[in-house]
Design a protein around this motif. Structure first.
Motif, PDB file in Angstrom:
ATOM      1  N   SER A  53      -2.838  18.704 -35.949  1.00  0.00           N
ATOM      2  CA  SER A  53      -3.690  18.185 -37.019  1.00  0.00           C
ATOM      3  C   SER A  53      -3.142  16.854 -37.520  1.00  0.00           C
ATOM      4  CB  SER A  53      -3.763  19.185 -38.185  1.00  0.00           C
ATOM      5  OG  SER A  53      -2.481  19.351 -38.777  1.00  0.00           O
ATOM      6  N   CYS A  54      -4.040  16.063 -38.102  1.00  0.00           N
ATOM      7  CA  CYS A  54      -3.666  14.829 -38.798  1.00  0.00           C
ATOM      8  C   CYS A  54      -4.695  14.626 -39.898  1.00  0.00           C
ATOM      9  CB  CYS A  54      -3.652  13.636 -37.849  1.00  0.00           C
ATOM     10  SG  CYS A  54      -3.296  12.060 -38.690  1.00  0.00           S
ATOM     11  N   ALA A  55      -4.232  14.439 -41.122  1.00  0.00           N
ATOM     12  CA  ALA A  55      -5.144  14.317 -42.256  1.00  0.00           C
ATOM     13  C   ALA A  55      -5.876  12.983 -42.271  1.00  0.00           C
ATOM     14  CB  ALA A  55      -4.367  14.499 -43.560  1.00  0.00           C
ATOM     15  N   GLY A  56      -5.456  12.041 -41.440  1.00  0.00           N
ATOM     16  CA  GLY A  56      -6.004  10.688 -41.457  1.00  0.00           C
ATOM     17  C   GLY A  56      -4.866   9.708 -41.696  1.00  0.00           C
ATOM     18  N   ARG A  57      -4.950   8.521 -41.073  1.00  0.00           N
ATOM     19  CA  ARG A  57      -3.831   7.586 -41.195  1.00  0.00           C
ATOM     20  C   ARG A  57      -4.276   6.165 -40.908  1.00  0.00           C
ATOM     21  NH1 ARG A  57      -0.676   9.892 -35.814  1.00  0.00           N
ATOM     22  NH2 ARG A  57      -2.262   9.283 -34.301  1.00  0.00           N
ATOM     23  N   ILE A  58      -3.491   5.223 -41.424  1.00  0.00           N
ATOM     24  CA  ILE A  58      -3.612   3.809 -41.100  1.00  0.00           C
ATOM     25  C   ILE A  58      -2.409   3.458 -40.241  1.00  0.00           C
ATOM     26  CG2 ILE A  58      -3.664   1.461 -42.009  1.00  0.00           C
ATOM     27  CD1 ILE A  58      -4.880   2.642 -44.595  1.00  0.00           C
ATOM     28  N   ILE A  59      -2.661   2.895 -39.072  1.00  0.00           N
ATOM     29  CA  ILE A  59      -1.561   2.583 -38.163  1.00  0.00           C
ATOM     30  C   ILE A  59      -1.702   1.162 -37.628  1.00  0.00           C
ATOM     31  CG2 ILE A  59      -1.082   4.948 -37.440  1.00  0.00           C
ATOM     32  CD1 ILE A  59      -2.799   4.551 -35.009  1.00  0.00           C
ATOM     33  N   LEU A  60      -0.554   0.571 -37.323  1.00  0.00           N
ATOM     34  CA  LEU A  60      -0.495  -0.736 -36.686  1.00  0.00           C
ATOM     35  C   LEU A  60       0.251  -0.562 -35.375  1.00  0.00           C
ATOM     36  CD1 LEU A  60      -1.177  -3.765 -37.063  1.00  0.00           C
ATOM     37  CD2 LEU A  60       1.114  -4.052 -38.029  1.00  0.00           C
ATOM     38  N   LEU A  61      -0.442  -0.790 -34.267  1.00  0.00           N
ATOM     39  CA  LEU A  61       0.111  -0.579 -32.936  1.00  0.00           C
ATOM     40  C   LEU A  61       0.292  -1.904 -32.215  1.00  0.00           C
ATOM     41  CD1 LEU A  61      -2.130   2.397 -31.705  1.00  0.00           C
ATOM     42  CD2 LEU A  61       0.185   2.556 -32.614  1.00  0.00           C
ATOM     43  N   ASP A  62       1.403  -2.020 -31.477  1.00  0.00           N
ATOM     44  CA  ASP A  62       1.627  -3.181 -30.618  1.00  0.00           C
ATOM     45  C   ASP A  62       1.524  -2.716 -29.170  1.00  0.00           C
ATOM     46  OD1 ASP A  62       2.271  -5.568 -29.503  1.00  0.00           O
ATOM     47  OD2 ASP A  62       4.365  -5.610 -30.174  1.00  0.00           O
ATOM     48  N   GLN A  63       0.504  -3.221 -28.460  1.00  0.00           N
ATOM     49  CA  GLN A  63       0.284  -2.786 -27.089  1.00  0.00           C
ATOM     50  C   GLN A  63       1.284  -3.368 -26.108  1.00  0.00           C
ATOM     51  OE1 GLN A  63      -4.043  -2.255 -25.867  1.00  0.00           O
ATOM     52  NE2 GLN A  63      -4.188  -3.922 -27.351  1.00  0.00           N
ATOM     53  N   GLY A  64       1.972  -4.411 -26.496  1.00  0.00           N
ATOM     54  CA  GLY A  64       2.858  -5.088 -25.563  1.00  0.00           C
ATOM     55  C   GLY A  64       2.152  -6.274 -24.944  1.00  0.00           C
ATOM     56  N   ASP A  87       3.176  -4.849 -46.569  1.00  0.00           N
ATOM     57  CA  ASP A  87       3.743  -3.960 -45.547  1.00  0.00           C
ATOM     58  C   ASP A  87       3.194  -4.295 -44.159  1.00  0.00           C
ATOM     59  OD1 ASP A  87       5.203  -2.649 -47.473  1.00  0.00           O
ATOM     60  OD2 ASP A  87       3.742  -1.031 -47.738  1.00  0.00           O
ATOM     61  N   VAL A  88       1.914  -4.628 -44.100  1.00  0.00           N
ATOM     62  CA  VAL A  88       1.300  -4.974 -42.818  1.00  0.00           C
ATOM     63  C   VAL A  88       1.829  -6.307 -42.311  1.00  0.00           C
ATOM     64  CG1 VAL A  88      -0.881  -5.503 -41.648  1.00  0.00           C
ATOM     65  CG2 VAL A  88      -0.781  -3.643 -43.327  1.00  0.00           C
ATOM     66  N   ILE A  89       1.961  -7.295 -43.196  1.00  0.00           N
ATOM     67  CA  ILE A  89       2.470  -8.617 -42.808  1.00  0.00           C
ATOM     68  C   ILE A  89       3.878  -8.506 -42.254  1.00  0.00           C
ATOM     69  CG2 ILE A  89       3.128 -10.895 -43.631  1.00  0.00           C
ATOM     70  CD1 ILE A  89       0.121 -10.496 -43.447  1.00  0.00           C
ATOM     71  N   VAL A  90       4.736  -7.739 -42.920  1.00  0.00           N
ATOM     72  CA  VAL A  90       6.114  -7.551 -42.449  1.00  0.00           C
ATOM     73  C   VAL A  90       6.131  -6.877 -41.087  1.00  0.00           C
ATOM     74  CG1 VAL A  90       8.286  -6.322 -42.879  1.00  0.00           C
ATOM     75  CG2 VAL A  90       7.125  -7.504 -44.753  1.00  0.00           C
ATOM     76  N   ALA A  91       5.293  -5.858 -40.916  1.00  0.00           N
ATOM     77  CA  ALA A  91       5.242  -5.128 -39.647  1.00  0.00           C
ATOM     78  C   ALA A  91       4.726  -6.018 -38.517  1.00  0.00           C
ATOM     79  CB  ALA A  91       4.363  -3.892 -39.790  1.00  0.00           C
ATOM     80  N   LEU A  92       3.773  -6.915 -38.820  1.00  0.00           N
ATOM     81  CA  LEU A  92       3.200  -7.791 -37.805  1.00  0.00           C
ATOM     82  C   LEU A  92       4.221  -8.766 -37.228  1.00  0.00           C
ATOM     83  CD1 LEU A  92      -0.331  -8.673 -39.251  1.00  0.00           C
ATOM     84  CD2 LEU A  92       0.146  -7.540 -37.072  1.00  0.00           C
ATOM     85  N   LYS A 148       6.973  -8.094 -36.149  1.00  0.00           N
ATOM     86  CA  LYS A 148       7.665  -7.428 -35.045  1.00  0.00           C
ATOM     87  C   LYS A 148       6.816  -7.359 -33.777  1.00  0.00           C
ATOM     88  CE  LYS A 148       9.881  -4.410 -38.467  1.00  0.00           C
ATOM     89  NZ  LYS A 148      10.060  -2.989 -38.917  1.00  0.00           N
ATOM     90  N   ALA A 149       5.570  -7.795 -33.882  1.00  0.00           N
ATOM     91  CA  ALA A 149       4.665  -7.688 -32.737  1.00  0.00           C
ATOM     92  C   ALA A 149       5.008  -8.711 -31.664  1.00  0.00           C
ATOM     93  CB  ALA A 149       3.220  -7.878 -33.198  1.00  0.00           C
ATOM     94  N   ASN A 150       5.053  -8.247 -30.416  1.00  0.00           N
ATOM     95  CA  ASN A 150       5.285  -9.123 -29.267  1.00  0.00           C
ATOM     96  C   ASN A 150       4.047  -9.279 -28.395  1.00  0.00           C
ATOM     97  OD1 ASN A 150       8.105  -9.540 -29.805  1.00  0.00           O
ATOM     98  ND2 ASN A 150       8.478  -7.449 -29.073  1.00  0.00           N
ATOM     99  N   GLY A 151       3.095  -8.392 -28.582  1.00  0.00           N
ATOM    100  CA  GLY A 151       1.897  -8.398 -27.745  1.00  0.00           C
ATOM    101  C   GLY A 151       0.638  -8.433 -28.575  1.00  0.00           C
ATOM    102  N   ASP A 152      -0.289  -7.514 -28.291  1.00  0.00           N
ATOM    103  CA  ASP A 152      -1.565  -7.444 -28.990  1.00  0.00           C
ATOM    104  C   ASP A 152      -1.508  -6.324 -30.027  1.00  0.00           C
ATOM    105  OD1 ASP A 152      -2.264  -9.394 -27.215  1.00  0.00           O
ATOM    106  OD2 ASP A 152      -3.578  -8.133 -26.000  1.00  0.00           O
ATOM    107  N   ALA A 153      -1.336  -6.707 -31.268  1.00  0.00           N
ATOM    108  CA  ALA A 153      -1.247  -5.730 -32.354  1.00  0.00           C
ATOM    109  C   ALA A 153      -2.636  -5.382 -32.860  1.00  0.00           C
ATOM    110  CB  ALA A 153      -0.386  -6.260 -33.493  1.00  0.00           C
TER     111      ALA A 153
END
Length: 238
Positions: free
Chosen positions: A48-59, A84-89, A91-96
């Motif tokens: 289960s997952c109640a719902g989430r916001i995620i930022l993924l880096d595909q590479g 929080d999103v700006i800081v996480a971005l 770290k992205a090296n590919g397509d976030a």
């Protein structure tokens, strides 16, 4: 071993296993729903997952979102903020990609008619690319706009979980009353009969409204309504 006993054994084995999710526990907003299902003999939850916001880096070479091969830059089950999103971005090296994913609930059901009670579909999601090869492709103003939308979807998702829980609870109560009020032979006969004479259902009954003793007597005298057998409780566009 009969099927019911086999299902009970399978359920006990699955529920006794350790939680292998990233979080390691059931999300707070879906705990009561999971407990409701696991408390009934005909269901058990597998994830289960109640719902989430995620930022993924595909590479760098990513061509499609495949979470198994992605770097999780940010994940939260609560509303998030732009910083929080700006800081996480950074770290992205590919397509976030910024995503909102609504409630996900995987349930094993003992029989087909049990599964039909849980017939729910949702398209309440969000998926937007933000970087390409590590380069930010949108403005911070647009990121802030997207976060507001994602947070609104998170709040709506929480309301939908509550409605889903209430409708499911009423549906299960209705099923219990129907099962105890009708002999198995009669239920089986009705369940196998054709559905050529169905009439339009009362909207309150279709939403899983709890059946009072008076309403239950009305059902007993109604040959065209089957008492909670193979009924889809929730609308398709839930």
């Amino acid at each position: 071993m009969d099927r019911s006993a086999e299902f009970r054994k399978w359920k006990a084995q699955c529920l006794s296993k350790a939680d292998l999710s990233r979080k390691g526990s059931v999300d707070e907003d879906v705990v009561e729903l999971v407990q409701l299902l696991n408390g009934r003999e005909q269901f058990f939850t597998t994830s289960s997952c109640a719902g989430r916001i995620i930022l993924l880096d595909q590479g760098i070479n990513g061509s499609e979102v495949q979470k198994q091969n992605c770097c999780w830059l940010l994940v939260t089950h609560k509303p998030c903020v732009k910083d929080d999103v700006i800081v996480a971005l950074k770290k992205a090296n590919g397509d976030a990609i910024l995503k909102f994913e609504p409630l996900v609930l995987h349930v094993q059901c003992r029989q087909l008619q049990d599964a039909q009670i849980l017939a729910v579909r949702s398209t309440h999601g969000l998926e937007v690319p933000l970087t390409h090869k590590g380069k930010l492709m949108v403005t911070e103003e647009y990121i802030n706009f997207l976060i507001k939308i994602a947070n609104q979807k998170m709040e709506e998702n929480k309301k939908r979980i509550e409605r889903f829980y209430n409708c499911l609870q009423h549906a299960l109560e209705k099923e219990t009353i129907s099962t105890t009020s009708f002999p198995k032979e009669k239920i089986r006969e009705k369940n196998n009969s054709s559905y050529t004479h169905k009439k339009k259902r009362n909207p309150e009954k279709a939403c899983g409204k709890y059946i009072t003793e008076e309403n239950n007597k009305e059902l007993e005298n109604d040959d065209h309504d089957d008492p909670g057998i193979s009924v889809t409780i929730f609308p398709e566009d839930y």
